[in-house]
Design a protein around this motif. Sequence first.
Motif, short mmCIF file in Angstrom:
data_model
loop_
_atom_site.label_atom_id
_atom_site.label_comp_id
_atom_site.label_asym_id
_atom_site.label_seq_id
_atom_site.Cartn_x
_atom_site.Cartn_y
_atom_site.Cartn_z
N VAL A 30 0.18 -8.52 -7.10
CA VAL A 30 -0.80 -7.42 -7.03
C VAL A 30 -0.84 -6.85 -5.61
CG1 VAL A 30 -3.26 -6.86 -7.16
CG2 VAL A 30 -2.20 -8.27 -8.93
N GLY A 31 -0.78 -7.75 -4.61
CA GLY A 31 -0.78 -7.28 -3.22
C GLY A 31 0.42 -6.42 -2.91
N MET A 32 1.62 -6.81 -3.39
CA MET A 32 2.81 -6.01 -3.13
C MET A 32 2.73 -4.65 -3.82
SD MET A 32 6.07 -8.63 -3.05
CE MET A 32 5.72 -9.43 -4.63
N ALA A 36 -9.56 2.16 -1.60
CA ALA A 36 -9.56 1.20 -2.71
C ALA A 36 -8.32 0.31 -2.67
CB ALA A 36 -9.65 1.96 -4.04
N LEU A 37 -7.16 0.90 -2.40
CA LEU A 37 -5.93 0.11 -2.31
C LEU A 37 -5.98 -0.85 -1.14
CD1 LEU A 37 -3.33 2.92 -3.14
CD2 LEU A 37 -3.96 0.97 -4.59
N PHE A 43 -0.12 2.10 -1.77
CA PHE A 43 -0.78 2.59 -0.56
C PHE A 43 0.20 3.43 0.27
CE2 PHE A 43 -2.14 2.45 3.83
CZ PHE A 43 -3.52 2.56 3.77
N ALA A 44 1.43 2.94 0.43
CA ALA A 44 2.43 3.69 1.18
C ALA A 44 2.72 5.03 0.52
CB ALA A 44 3.71 2.86 1.30
N ALA A 95 -3.87 -4.23 8.22
CA ALA A 95 -2.94 -3.23 8.78
C ALA A 95 -3.22 -1.83 8.24
CB ALA A 95 -1.51 -3.65 8.48
N THR A 96 -3.87 -1.77 7.10
CA THR A 96 -4.17 -0.46 6.50
C THR A 96 -5.23 0.31 7.28
OG1 THR A 96 -5.81 -1.50 5.05
CG2 THR A 96 -3.56 -1.27 4.20
N SER A 97 -5.96 -0.37 8.15
CA SER A 97 -7.06 0.30 8.84
C SER A 97 -6.57 1.44 9.72
CB SER A 97 -7.85 -0.71 9.69
OG SER A 97 -6.98 -1.34 10.62
N VAL A 98 -5.39 1.28 10.32
CA VAL A 98 -4.85 2.35 11.15
C VAL A 98 -4.51 3.57 10.29
CG1 VAL A 98 -2.99 3.02 12.72
CG2 VAL A 98 -3.98 0.72 12.85
#
Length: 384
Positions: A55-57, A98-99, A63-64, A113-116
């Motif tokens: 699920v994370g992958m 959400a992702l 997200f990308a 890492a998504t915060s940036v």
Amino acid sequence: MTSVSGMSSFDRWAGPDAAGRPRRVGYLFSVIWLVFLLDPLQAGWQHRDTWQGWVGMVATILFAAAYVVAFALVRGRSLRAGAVPQPVGAAMLLLLLALAVVMCLTLGESGLATSVYLTVTAVMFLPTRAAVVAVLLLAGTTLALSTLVPGWQPLPSLLLSIFLAAVAMWGVSQLIRRNIDLSRAREENARLAVEEERNRVARDLHDILGHSLTVITVKAELAGRLLEVDPERARAEVADLERLSRDALVDVRRAVEGYRELTLPGELARARAALLAAEIDADLPTSTDVVPGDLRELFAWGVREGVTNVIRHSAATRCTIRLTPDTVEVLDNGRGPSDAEVLERSGNGLRGLQERATALGAMLMTRTVEPQGFSMQIIAGTVS
């Protein structure tokens, strides 16, 4: 290095194409920065034997993809001098958020890492004040999670990256907005230039053709009356008609091309011939030396418009033109204009002449003369 066309190799590679559409190669700039998502993707791969890892992958890949789509929206709109609608921007931001939450829940600390990317997206889509609030909330949430969640470590470098990304993206967004404003200003200036040129051509054609056609009409009427009583003079008038029509054609061409040259002595000579053809006595100056060079073209237009109106409307028997260093006056002893003729005289001819006068700081004045007659006068140096 800049090419002969004035476009740098960077612009040709990453900028818009000849039709203004964004080049596909330019989207690689957003893909390059996705390298920082390799850490959460690796974390998911290490736990591929669990559903959380898969699920994370999947969430990381989505997200990308969503981030690239967001970048494409902003880039495409900016190249077309537009803006992404706020509902669309808010929806993209919520999707990424959400992702990111799913990544943090399934992959742990690497999901931060998504915060940036969230910071950059917030600055791209939100108004400045809302973006500041969003960045502060992201930084605070990142700090709280890395500090309070067991097993997670504080990441000062990540907080620094959040603020640096926010400042950098804000600068880029301001540059984009300035470029959009500049593009719109250039379009407006181009539109105004076209409109001004169209008005100039229309004004000049009216002034030139109005005068020439008036003289041609008068000479044609005179030639018609002379056919029976004086054939020789009638032939001379017809020859003048041919010459005048050729001169009018030349004047029209020069006006359209923008290389017209109007001289005060030439207009006085034309006025004398036109008044003679209309059987109106002409009292004209024999010299134009008193008129300064910068006023001669304006006064020439004044003579042309004034004499045209005398021949068309006045039913006068005498026309006087007076020149001084700062004035030109066309005076007739006609019946004076009626209300309808006042409206006609205030049309394109006098309006165009008024525009020329105002541009040189002069004033156009018209008045009736007692006991009868009409005066048109240009006075220089009256408009600041």
